[in-house]
Design an enzyme around this catalytic site. Structure first.
Site, PDB file in Angstrom:
ATOM      1  CG  PHE A   1       4.693  -5.740  -4.110  1.00  0.00           C
ATOM      2  CD1 PHE A   1       5.237  -6.892  -4.373  1.00  0.00           C
ATOM      3  CD2 PHE A   1       5.303  -4.725  -3.219  1.00  0.00           C
ATOM      4  CE1 PHE A   1       6.609  -7.031  -4.149  1.00  0.00           C
ATOM      5  CE2 PHE A   1       6.577  -5.126  -3.042  1.00  0.00           C
ATOM      6  CZ  PHE A   1       7.325  -6.433  -3.531  1.00  0.00           C
TER       7      PHE A   1
ATOM      8  CG  ASP B   1       1.949  -1.829   2.422  1.00  0.00           C
ATOM      9  OD1 ASP B   1       2.731  -0.959   2.433  1.00  0.00           O
ATOM     10  OD2 ASP B   1       2.436  -2.982   1.962  1.00  0.00           O
TER      11      ASP B   1
ATOM     12  CE  LYS C   1       9.464   0.310  -1.998  1.00  0.00           C
ATOM     13  NZ  LYS C   1       8.195  -0.382  -1.908  1.00  0.00           N
TER      14      LYS C   1
HETATM   15  C1  LIG Z   1       8.029  -1.893  -1.556  1.00  0.00           C
HETATM   16  C2  LIG Z   1       6.939  -2.113  -1.024  1.00  0.00           C
HETATM   17  C3  LIG Z   1       7.076  -3.215  -0.017  1.00  0.00           C
HETATM   18  C4  LIG Z   1       8.391  -3.979   0.432  1.00  0.00           C
HETATM   19  O1  LIG Z   1       9.265  -3.081   0.893  1.00  0.00           O
HETATM   20  P1  LIG Z   1      10.881  -3.716   1.231  1.00  0.00           P
HETATM   21  O2  LIG Z   1      11.481  -2.607   1.690  1.00  0.00           O
HETATM   22  O3  LIG Z   1      11.181  -3.908  -0.316  1.00  0.00           O
HETATM   23  O4  LIG Z   1      10.813  -4.773   1.782  1.00  0.00           O
HETATM   24  C5  LIG Z   1       5.688  -3.554   0.764  1.00  0.00           C
HETATM   25  N1  LIG Z   1       4.759  -2.927   0.224  1.00  0.00           N
HETATM   26  C6  LIG Z   1       4.499  -2.077  -0.679  1.00  0.00           C
HETATM   27  C7  LIG Z   1       3.136  -1.561  -0.965  1.00  0.00           C
HETATM   28  C8  LIG Z   1       5.735  -1.563  -1.302  1.00  0.00           C
HETATM   29  O5  LIG Z   1       5.549  -0.846  -2.349  1.00  0.00           O
END
Ligand SMILES: *Cc1c(COP(=O)(O)O)cnc(C)c1O
Length: 401
Positions: free
Chosen positions: A141, A226, A255
């Site tokens: 994700f 990520d 985040k």
């Molecule tokens: C939440 C998340 C994203 C995307 O972030 P947004 O601010 O919602 O665009 C990307 N990678 C990971 C691992 C995430 O948990």
């Protein structure tokens, strides 16, 4: 005053239905607690998907917001502002890197990392223009833009949204040999979550990330971690990569970098990669704005001053130990690190959603991830007493019929 039910009806009528929220309307919040319109209190065990590592409305972060709002909030990158330079410096130091490229949302930061890696491949590796490949993992994700869902393996995320961006190759998660096999002369990067959050808190086998890092180094490709969800203390280390002493080439953060108040994301890496961008090649109207930068600085300061990383490690171990002792007929597996914890239920338990609904009734907010996993990820400021309070409710829910 409107009731929760009325608010939900308005939201459902006029808002697009791209989420399926629990039927609770949060009206106030502080620390690990939230309160609905009718005044019922809940402990927040989702933390906005780990955007609330510092808790709701942390006073030091609110003070930074207030102070910055009284000076200047938006300049665009057409001009300089006082906060951006220090924010980049402090974030680069925190990551042990040279440069920062600020964005707003996580998906934008992922897109930025993809562009940086491709450019690096063309300029530094001599890959033929528009041939660059990036390797990603099954179950990943990384956000919701068209390019990012181009390499998703989740049917719901992509089915009706093609055509997709080419240049991505998918390999199984947790299999370093598959990475070694997938690398070609056109590969520029491996994009990976050190723990897959949305896929159900998948913790790879020990040694996986270190093996991937070695392959990336040997084959001269960028390791892009990520850490949008796992970073900034969530897993009991500053970054989840550090559980294996791995330093990726690029960190992708978001985040919790926004301190629970505002979207702040960034890509952090060497000048040899991020320094390749020239004026006009990439940007964002809001990225690096003075309010965001001031908030990012406060988020980092609070994380360090309040030793939230160490707290996450300690409280996570306590949470794990407590939840492991619950004797439930429904639980298949409990896994996670720090305060990112997934409880996988057996198929016959009837899905995680009904457990989340039950917990909500008892004053605990959490969310199913996929069908059978309940994710517990409270703010890192949670206390032992609050975990005890929550655990009574969790035990009751996991023992229900
Ligand atoms: C939440 C998340 C994203 C995307 O972030 P947004 O601010 O919602 O665009 C990307 N990678 C990971 C691992 C995430 O948990």
């Amino acid at each position: 005053m409107k009731t929760s039910q009325e608010i939900i009806e308005t939201t459902e009528r006029y808002g697009a239905h791209n989420y399926h929220p629990l039927p609770v309307v949060i009206a106030r919040a502080g620390g690990v607690w939230v309160e609905d319109i009718e005044g019922k209190r809940y402990v927040d065990m989702l933390s906005s998907y780990s955007a609330l590592n510092h808790g709701h409305r942390h006073p030091a972060i609110l003070a930074a917001v207030q102070a910055q709002m009284e000076r200047v909030t938006l300049t665009s990158r057409a001009f300089h502002n006082e906060e951006l330079g220090p924010f980049c410096e402090e974030l680069a130091r925190l990551c042990g890197k040279e440069m920062v490229l600020p964005m707003n949302t996580g998906a934008e930061a992922v897109e930025t990392a993809i562009k940086a890696a491709r450019k690096w491949g063309y300029l530094k590796k001599g890959i033929k223009r528009h041939k660059a490949e990036i390797i990603c993992c099954e179950g990943n994700f990384h956000g919701r833009t068209v390019t990012v869902v181009s390499f998703s393996t989740e049917p719901d995320y992509r089915e009706d949204f093609g055509p997709f961006t080419p240049g991505f190759k998918i390999i199984p998660y947790g299999d370093a040999k598959a990475l070694a096999k997938a690398v070609t002369k056109n590969t520029v990067a491996f994009l990976v979550e050190p723990i897959q959050g949305e896929a159900g808190i998948n913790v790879p086998r020990k040694g996986y990330l270190a093996a991937c890092a070695r392959i990336c180094r040997e084959r001269d490709i960028l390791l892009m971690a990520d850490e949008i969800q796992t970073g900034l203390g969530r897993t009991g280390k500053l970054f989840a990569c550090l559980h294996e002493d791995v330093t990726p080439d690029l960190y992708i953060l978001g985040k919790a970098l926004g301190g629970g108040v505002y979207p702040v994301s960034a890509v952090i890496g060497p000048a040899g990669v991020l320094g390749l961008f020239r004026p006009g090649e990439h940007g964002s109207t809001f990225g690096g704005n003075p309010l965001a930068a001031a908030i990012g600085r406060a988020a980092i300061r609070v994380l360090l001053d309040e030793r939230l990383v160490e707290r996450s490690d300690e409280m996570g171990a306590y949470f794990m130990e407590r939840i492991g002792r619950i004797d439930s007929p429904h639980v298949k597996d409990v896994r996670g690190r720090g305060l990112l914890i997934g409880v996988e239920l057996k198929k016959k338990a009837g899905g995680a959603r009904r457990f989340a609904e039950r917990l909500m009734q008892d004053g605990l907010l959490c969310k199913e991830t996929h069908e059978h996993v309940i994710r517990f990820a409270p703010p890192l400021v949670i206390t032992k007493e609050e975990i005890d309070w929550a655990m009574e409710r969790i035990e009751k829910a996991l023992k229900m019929k």
